[in-house]
Design a protein around this motif. Structure first.
Motif, PDB file in Angstrom:
ATOM      1  N   TYR A  53      13.143  -0.835  -2.796  1.00 23.10           N
ATOM      2  CA  TYR A  53      12.993  -2.190  -3.320  1.00 23.10           C
ATOM      3  C   TYR A  53      14.200  -2.603  -4.153  1.00 23.10           C
ATOM      4  O   TYR A  53      14.981  -1.767  -4.633  1.00 23.10           O
ATOM      5  CB  TYR A  53      11.724  -2.295  -4.167  1.00 23.10           C
ATOM      6  N   TYR A  54      14.340  -3.921  -4.312  1.00 21.99           N
ATOM      7  CA  TYR A  54      15.383  -4.520  -5.151  1.00 21.99           C
ATOM      8  C   TYR A  54      14.727  -5.287  -6.294  1.00 21.99           C
ATOM      9  O   TYR A  54      13.694  -5.926  -6.109  1.00 21.99           O
ATOM     10  CB  TYR A  54      16.258  -5.471  -4.337  1.00 21.99           C
ATOM     11  N   GLU A  55      15.346  -5.224  -7.460  1.00 22.55           N
ATOM     12  CA  GLU A  55      14.905  -6.038  -8.591  1.00 22.55           C
ATOM     13  C   GLU A  55      15.642  -7.375  -8.519  1.00 22.55           C
ATOM     14  O   GLU A  55      16.835  -7.445  -8.791  1.00 22.55           O
ATOM     15  CB  GLU A  55      15.223  -5.345  -9.910  1.00 22.55           C
ATOM     16  N   ILE A  56      14.923  -8.425  -8.143  1.00 17.96           N
ATOM     17  CA  ILE A  56      15.580  -9.728  -8.047  1.00 17.96           C
ATOM     18  C   ILE A  56      15.514 -10.487  -9.371  1.00 17.96           C
ATOM     19  O   ILE A  56      16.213 -11.490  -9.544  1.00 17.96           O
ATOM     20  CB  ILE A  56      14.957 -10.574  -6.912  1.00 17.96           C
ATOM     21  N   LEU A  57      14.693 -10.002 -10.283  1.00 20.99           N
ATOM     22  CA  LEU A  57      14.626 -10.576 -11.632  1.00 20.99           C
ATOM     23  C   LEU A  57      14.124  -9.486 -12.563  1.00 20.99           C
ATOM     24  O   LEU A  57      13.164  -8.781 -12.248  1.00 20.99           O
ATOM     25  CB  LEU A  57      13.689 -11.780 -11.667  1.00 20.99           C
ATOM     26  N   ASP A  58      14.785  -9.338 -13.720  1.00 13.71           N
ATOM     27  CA  ASP A  58      14.403  -8.255 -14.630  1.00 13.71           C
ATOM     28  C   ASP A  58      14.761  -8.634 -16.059  1.00 13.71           C
ATOM     29  O   ASP A  58      15.933  -8.602 -16.438  1.00 13.71           O
ATOM     30  CB  ASP A  58      15.100  -6.954 -14.225  1.00 13.71           C
ATOM     31  N   ASN A  59      13.758  -9.027 -16.837  1.00 14.53           N
ATOM     32  CA  ASN A  59      13.948  -9.263 -18.261  1.00 14.53           C
ATOM     33  C   ASN A  59      12.642  -8.946 -18.990  1.00 14.53           C
ATOM     34  O   ASN A  59      11.675  -8.495 -18.375  1.00 14.53           O
ATOM     35  CB  ASN A  59      14.417 -10.701 -18.544  1.00 14.53           C
ATOM     36  N   ASP A  60      12.615  -9.176 -20.290  1.00 11.44           N
ATOM     37  CA  ASP A  60      11.435  -8.805 -21.072  1.00 11.44           C
ATOM     38  C   ASP A  60      10.214  -9.665 -20.766  1.00 11.44           C
ATOM     39  O   ASP A  60       9.082  -9.260 -21.053  1.00 11.44           O
ATOM     40  CB  ASP A  60      11.752  -8.893 -22.573  1.00 11.44           C
ATOM     41  N   LEU A  61      10.428 -10.838 -20.184  1.00  8.22           N
ATOM     42  CA  LEU A  61       9.315 -11.745 -19.902  1.00  8.22           C
ATOM     43  C   LEU A  61       8.805 -11.622 -18.474  1.00  8.22           C
ATOM     44  O   LEU A  61       7.597 -11.614 -18.238  1.00  8.22           O
ATOM     45  CB  LEU A  61       9.732 -13.198 -20.176  1.00  8.22           C
ATOM     46  N   VAL A  62       9.726 -11.533 -17.501  1.00 10.65           N
ATOM     47  CA  VAL A  62       9.340 -11.506 -16.090  1.00 10.65           C
ATOM     48  C   VAL A  62      10.200 -10.495 -15.342  1.00 10.65           C
ATOM     49  O   VAL A  62      11.419 -10.451 -15.526  1.00 10.65           O
ATOM     50  CB  VAL A  62       9.484 -12.889 -15.424  1.00 10.65           C
ATOM     51  N   SER A  63       9.555  -9.709 -14.493  1.00 12.67           N
ATOM     52  CA  SER A  63      10.258  -8.792 -13.604  1.00 12.67           C
ATOM     53  C   SER A  63       9.665  -8.925 -12.206  1.00 12.67           C
ATOM     54  O   SER A  63       8.440  -8.918 -12.050  1.00 12.67           O
ATOM     55  CB  SER A  63      10.136  -7.344 -14.099  1.00 12.67           C
ATOM     56  N   ILE A  64      10.528  -9.065 -11.201  1.00 13.14           N
ATOM     57  CA  ILE A  64      10.075  -9.230  -9.823  1.00 13.14           C
ATOM     58  C   ILE A  64      10.833  -8.256  -8.926  1.00 13.14           C
ATOM     59  O   ILE A  64      12.063  -8.214  -8.942  1.00 13.14           O
ATOM     60  CB  ILE A  64      10.289 -10.674  -9.319  1.00 13.14           C
ATOM     61  N   ASP A  65      10.081  -7.471  -8.147  1.00 10.80           N
ATOM     62  CA  ASP A  65      10.648  -6.536  -7.175  1.00 10.80           C
ATOM     63  C   ASP A  65      10.172  -6.913  -5.777  1.00 10.80           C
ATOM     64  O   ASP A  65       9.021  -7.316  -5.595  1.00 10.80           O
ATOM     65  CB  ASP A  65      10.201  -5.100  -7.461  1.00 10.80           C
ATOM     66  N   VAL A  66      11.048  -6.766  -4.785  1.00 10.85           N
ATOM     67  CA  VAL A  66      10.668  -6.953  -3.384  1.00 10.85           C
ATOM     68  C   VAL A  66      11.306  -5.850  -2.556  1.00 10.85           C
ATOM     69  O   VAL A  66      12.394  -5.360  -2.874  1.00 10.85           O
ATOM     70  CB  VAL A  66      11.086  -8.336  -2.842  1.00 10.85           C
ATOM     71  N   GLY A  67      10.621  -5.457  -1.473  1.00  7.90           N
ATOM     72  CA  GLY A  67      11.180  -4.403  -0.643  1.00  7.90           C
ATOM     73  C   GLY A  67      10.286  -4.071   0.529  1.00  7.90           C
ATOM     74  O   GLY A  67       9.489  -4.894   0.993  1.00  7.90           O
ATOM     75  N   ILE A  68      10.405  -2.846   1.015  1.00  7.98           N
ATOM     76  CA  ILE A  68       9.627  -2.359   2.153  1.00  7.98           C
ATOM     77  C   ILE A  68       8.957  -1.046   1.768  1.00  7.98           C
ATOM     78  O   ILE A  68       9.424  -0.322   0.886  1.00  7.98           O
ATOM     79  CB  ILE A  68      10.502  -2.156   3.412  1.00  7.98           C
ATOM     80  N   ASN A  69       7.861  -0.755   2.462  1.00  4.83           N
ATOM     81  CA  ASN A  69       7.070   0.429   2.166  1.00  4.83           C
ATOM     82  C   ASN A  69       6.694   1.120   3.478  1.00  4.83           C
ATOM     83  O   ASN A  69       6.142   0.492   4.381  1.00  4.83           O
ATOM     84  CB  ASN A  69       5.801   0.034   1.394  1.00  4.83           C
ATOM     85  N   GLY A  70       6.994   2.397   3.568  1.00  4.64           N
ATOM     86  CA  GLY A  70       6.498   3.216   4.663  1.00  4.64           C
ATOM     87  C   GLY A  70       5.340   4.047   4.147  1.00  4.64           C
ATOM     88  O   GLY A  70       5.547   5.032   3.432  1.00  4.64           O
ATOM     89  N   LYS A  71       4.106   3.645   4.473  1.00  2.00           N
ATOM     90  CA  LYS A  71       2.919   4.345   3.986  1.00  2.00           C
ATOM     91  C   LYS A  71       2.509   5.403   5.011  1.00  2.00           C
ATOM     92  O   LYS A  71       2.072   5.081   6.118  1.00  2.00           O
ATOM     93  CB  LYS A  71       1.772   3.365   3.739  1.00  2.00           C
ATOM     94  N   TYR A  72       2.631   6.654   4.615  1.00  2.00           N
ATOM     95  CA  TYR A  72       2.259   7.766   5.502  1.00  2.00           C
ATOM     96  C   TYR A  72       0.844   8.213   5.166  1.00  2.00           C
ATOM     97  O   TYR A  72       0.560   8.642   4.038  1.00  2.00           O
ATOM     98  CB  TYR A  72       3.237   8.923   5.320  1.00  2.00           C
ATOM     99  N   VAL A  73      -0.058   8.082   6.137  1.00  2.00           N
ATOM    100  CA  VAL A  73      -1.446   8.505   5.939  1.00  2.00           C
ATOM    101  C   VAL A  73      -1.684   9.781   6.738  1.00  2.00           C
ATOM    102  O   VAL A  73      -1.220   9.939   7.867  1.00  2.00           O
ATOM    103  CB  VAL A  73      -2.438   7.400   6.359  1.00  2.00           C
ATOM    104  N   ASP A  74      -2.426  10.691   6.121  1.00  2.00           N
ATOM    105  CA  ASP A  74      -2.666  12.002   6.720  1.00  2.00           C
ATOM    106  C   ASP A  74      -4.049  12.460   6.288  1.00  2.00           C
ATOM    107  O   ASP A  74      -4.341  12.513   5.084  1.00  2.00           O
ATOM    108  CB  ASP A  74      -1.600  12.982   6.233  1.00  2.00           C
ATOM    109  N   GLY A  75      -4.917  12.763   7.254  1.00  2.00           N
ATOM    110  CA  GLY A  75      -6.267  13.119   6.836  1.00  2.00           C
ATOM    111  C   GLY A  75      -7.091  13.779   7.915  1.00  2.00           C
ATOM    112  O   GLY A  75      -6.640  14.021   9.040  1.00  2.00           O
ATOM    113  N   THR A  76      -8.347  14.050   7.537  1.00  2.00           N
ATOM    114  CA  THR A  76      -9.323  14.679   8.420  1.00  2.00           C
ATOM    115  C   THR A  76     -10.684  14.036   8.190  1.00  2.00           C
ATOM    116  O   THR A  76     -11.071  13.792   7.041  1.00  2.00           O
ATOM    117  CB  THR A  76      -9.429  16.191   8.150  1.00  2.00           C
TER     118      THR A  76
END
Length: 252
Positions: free
Chosen positions: A122-145
């Motif tokens: 992700y990238y921080e497109i805004l970051d200060n004490d009042l507002v912080s905004i991150d955008v990016g991509i997520n690879g969610k790996y699920v593994d189960g039985t």
């Protein structure tokens, strides 16, 4: 004179360097306890989706993130969540799983064990004490039985599954100055054809330790995750995990 100036410069660099390092590279780690309820069901290919009854469970979630100021290189966050539960269901209709047919009115024990590991860039497109905004991509790996067995009888079967779900990612944080209080909302989402997956959480935070070396923050909020997938290792699912959580985060 030159030697004195050089000595002063070296001393100043020694004092300032750790402060600059903290501003150039940051890391935070956290852990959450999630009181999770589960609704929905699963099936194999060619079988109708059957809803099951699951018990509420408290599971854990852990994460670590590294942030830096280099513009073109994304920050990284890795999160791991356990989604384990059990239940007993009286079948309303017949249910076939791994070529074993269970008749209607059969009492089935169900054991569901899954971990979800998020690899977020992700990238921080805004970051200060009042507002912080991150955008990016997520690879969610699920593994189960998934294991099902007759409450009275010897028949039982299980199904292992695993796969990577590509998702979009965003997070927004709001701070209330001079109070230590804050709010955040964080989520990942995918919708492609018949596959839908989402993972959202929102929380109130309170920073009770704030120093140059370490911040400590309490979290209290709500999280909901849905996994509606077609044919992941021959498993079809429509499951929703939701409930309140509490957490603690360390910001270095």
């Amino acid at each position: 004179m030159k030697k004195s100036l050089l000595a002063c410069a070296l001393l100043a660099a020694t004092v300032v360097a750790p402060v600059q390092a903290d501003t150039l590279l940051g890391a935070y780690v956290g852990a959450q306890a999630w009181n999770m309820g589960v609704e929905g069901g699963f099936s194999n290919e060619g079988s109708s989706l059957t809803d099951f009854t699951f018990d509420d469970k408290t599971n854990g979630s852990f994460y670590v993130a590294l942030e830096h100021p280099v513009p073109i290189i994304p920050n990284i966050k890795i999160s791991r969540t356990m989604l384990d539960t059990t239940g007993i269901t009286t079948l309303a209709t017949s249910f076939e799983f791994n070529d074993i047919l269970y008749d209607a009115t059969t009492n089935l024990n169900t054991e569901f064990e899954m971990t979800a590991t998020d690899f977020i860039l992700y990238y921080e497109i805004l970051d200060n004490d009042l507002v912080s905004i991150d955008v990016g991509i997520n690879g969610k790996y699920v593994d189960g039985t998934i294991l099902v067995s007759e409450a009275t009888g010897n028949r039982m079967t299980s199904e292992d599954f695993s796969g990577v779900i590509p998702m979009g990612y965003a997070k927004i944080e709001l701070g209330l100055p001079f109070t230590g209080l804050g709010l955040y909302a964080e989520g990942s989402f995918l919708a492609i054809d018949d596959n839908t997956a989402s993972d959202f959480q929102a929380a109130v935070t309170y920073s009770f330790v704030e120093t140059l070396a370490l911040d400590m923050t309490l979290q209290a909020g709500y999280r909901a995750m849905t996994i509606e997938l077609e044919d992941v290792d021959n498993l079809y699912s429509n499951l929703e995990f939701s409930g309140v959580f509490v957490g603690l985060e360390f910001d270095f």
